[in-house]
Design an enzyme around this catalytic site. Structure first.
Site, PDB file in Angstrom:
ATOM      1  N   GLU A 142      71.589  -0.328   2.286  1.00  0.00           N
ATOM      2  CA  GLU A 142      70.635  -1.300   1.735  1.00  0.00           C
ATOM      3  C   GLU A 142      71.272  -2.464   0.985  1.00  0.00           C
ATOM      4  OE1 GLU A 142      67.879   1.127  -0.465  1.00  0.00           O
ATOM      5  OE2 GLU A 142      67.471   2.409   1.247  1.00  0.00           O
ATOM      6  N   GLU A 199      65.995   7.664   8.888  1.00  0.00           N
ATOM      7  CA  GLU A 199      65.109   8.181   7.823  1.00  0.00           C
ATOM      8  C   GLU A 199      63.659   8.041   8.265  1.00  0.00           C
ATOM      9  OE1 GLU A 199      66.026   6.475   3.981  1.00  0.00           O
ATOM     10  OE2 GLU A 199      68.175   6.504   4.379  1.00  0.00           O
TER      11      GLU A 199
HETATM   12  O1  9MR Z   1      63.880  10.653  -0.608  1.00  0.00           O
HETATM   13  C1  9MR Z   1      64.656  10.217  -1.687  1.00  0.00           C
HETATM   14  C2  9MR Z   1      63.914  10.471  -2.989  1.00  0.00           C
HETATM   15  O2  9MR Z   1      63.769  11.859  -3.205  1.00  0.00           O
HETATM   16  C3  9MR Z   1      64.637   9.824  -4.143  1.00  0.00           C
HETATM   17  O3  9MR Z   1      63.859   9.954  -5.321  1.00  0.00           O
HETATM   18  C4  9MR Z   1      64.896   8.381  -3.846  1.00  0.00           C
HETATM   19  C5  9MR Z   1      65.577   7.753  -5.016  1.00  0.00           C
HETATM   20  O4  9MR Z   1      66.551   6.926  -4.770  1.00  0.00           O
HETATM   21  O5  9MR Z   1      65.656   8.273  -2.650  1.00  0.00           O
HETATM   22  C6  9MR Z   1      64.959   8.742  -1.543  1.00  0.00           C
HETATM   23  O6  9MR Z   1      65.712   8.536  -0.364  1.00  0.00           O
HETATM   24  C7  9MR Z   1      65.980   7.187  -0.034  1.00  0.00           C
HETATM   25  C8  9MR Z   1      67.279   7.143   0.731  1.00  0.00           C
HETATM   26  O7  9MR Z   1      68.292   7.767  -0.006  1.00  0.00           O
HETATM   27  C9  9MR Z   1      67.675   5.721   1.065  1.00  0.00           C
HETATM   28  N1  9MR Z   1      66.618   5.040   1.777  1.00  0.00           N
HETATM   29  C10 9MR Z   1      65.302   5.107   1.189  1.00  0.00           C
HETATM   30  C11 9MR Z   1      64.934   6.562   0.903  1.00  0.00           C
HETATM   31  C12 9MR Z   1      63.519   6.662   0.381  1.00  0.00           C
HETATM   32  O8  9MR Z   1      63.431   6.018  -0.859  1.00  0.00           O
END
Ligand code: 9MR
Length: 368
Positions: free
Chosen positions: A154, A259
């Site tokens: 990102e 994802e």
């Molecule tokens: O699913 C993840 C969630 O449990 C966390 O709180 C969050 C915090 O950063 O991250 C989520 O996963 C993310 C992933 O690592 C990167 N792309 C977006 C995902 C959804 O937010």
């Protein structure tokens, strides 16, 4: 007696043949890997029903949270690997493709990473060294075991410009090629990926393409672009997603859907994407399916999922992995984003871990 045994055995075999539920990983074998993200209860095995689904349907895994830098290195030089070790061991025990997520991300990075003792930003040189130490320590530990890494996550905004993260502000654009270089030095055999959300936005796609070209231009390894695939019912269209998929593929890299989930809930202010800093107040009318999902809505949701899988199947020569962001609706981050405490239905398995009808439809599409 002999006849009745024969009939009984025949019935058992017939039942096995006609009623054995087809699994995603069997149906998609030879096309692309089918993965899921593991949370801590899955990694530790306390979510036994969830683990059974993972084993039955998936052949690739990614850690939902436990390998993010704030958990691996909460203080400088102090690494905590217990959960990451368990995650990798789970994948090996189940002969799965094990991905690491993620080495460099502006979010869920520990506070200390960017500042000195007085709270001022560190110099470019210091941040490069800290980034090198983190990447080298983590990648080396799982050398030969973690098969691919989301190296940078990102870094590009929806309009294609650079995200003004601390990595960008302190190091500059070079932080990405440097991260790929450090990861490759630590494990020359590991695949390396750039990963982002809302990649179907043309400007963002172009911004990411520039990043890929910059990495390639320095002669560095990059294997794939990860298109996260946090979909809403409105955005993107299959055609928009396909356009970006083809644009990335044309750069000479593979594409992964890293994802995948599909929220069925209304988006506040047409919000889409996965910027974790987004946050809207809870409103009851934006949480319409607390008790169950009406059949008509479920069908539209299912059809949209299947349309996307048909797209991935169409481009199976370019797509190497499709990973769902979780197993059951119960655990999906979508229930809490971008509005807290909602009831979403974003994944392929319901809150009782039962495969939704969409699973059978995906299997059917794969067999066509
Ligand atoms: O699913 C993840 C969630 O449990 C966390 O709180 C969050 C915090 O950063 O991250 C989520 O996963 C993310 C992933 O690592 C990167 N792309 C977006 C995902 C959804 O937010």
């Amino acid at each position: 007696m002999k006849n009745s045994i024969t009939i009984a055995v025949g019935c058992v075999l017939l039942t096995a043949c006609t009623h054995a539920p087809a699994t995603l990983k069997d149906a998609l074998a030879g096309k692309f890997l089918i993965g899921t993200a593991l949370n801590i209860p899955l990694i530790e095995g306390t979510d036994t029903l969830g683990v059974a689904v993972v084993r039955q349907h998936f052949n690739a895994i990614v850690p939902e949270n436990c390998m993010k830098s704030m958990f691996l290195q909460p203080e400088e030089g102090r690494f905590f690997f217990d959960e990451a070790d368990a995650y990798v061991a789970f994948g090996e025990a189940n002969k799965m493709w094990v991905t690491g997520h993620c080495l460099v991300w502006h979010s869920q990075a520990p506070q200390w990473l960017f500042v000195d003792k007085n709270g001022n930003d560190v110099s470019r040189e210091v941040l490069i060294e800290r980034m090198r130490t983190h990447i080298t320590t983590v990648v080396s530990r799982y050398k030969g075991r973690i098969k691919g890494w989301d190296v940078v996550n990102e870094a590009i905004m929806d309009d294609g410009t650079w995200r003004p993260s601390k990595f960008y502000q302190i190091i500059g654009e070079d932080f990405i090629p440097l991260a790929f270089q450090f990861a490759h030095e630590a494990d020359p055999d590991a695949e390396l990926y750039y990963n982002d959300y809302s990649t179907a936005i043309p400007a963002k796609c172009e911004g990411i393409a520039k990043v890929v070209k910059a990495i390639q231009g320095k002669g560095l390894r990059i294997d794939a672009v990860g298109m996260q695939g946090h979909l809403t019912m409105e955005f993107p269209s299959v055609e928009q997603f396909e356009a970006s998929l083809l644009a990335f593929s044309a750069l000479g890299v593979k594409v992964m859907v890293t994802e995948l989930d599909l929220t069925v809930l209304p988006s506040p202010h047409n919000f889409s994407g996965a910027d974790v800093s987004a946050n809207f107040d809870f409103q009851q009318e934006l949480n319409p399916y607390v008790d169950s999902l009406p059949a008509a809505v479920a069908l539209v949701h299912q059809n949209r999922y299947v349309d996307f899988f048909k797209l991935f199947l169409k481009h199976q020569d370019k797509v190497t992995r499709v990973t769902l962001w979780g197993v059951s609706d119960r655990d999906s981050w979508r229930n809490g984003f971008p509005i807290p405490d909602r009831t979403d239905y974003a994944l392929l398995f319901d809150r009782s871990y039962q495969a939704k009808p969409v699973v059978e439809e995906i299997v059917r599409a794969a067999k066509q």
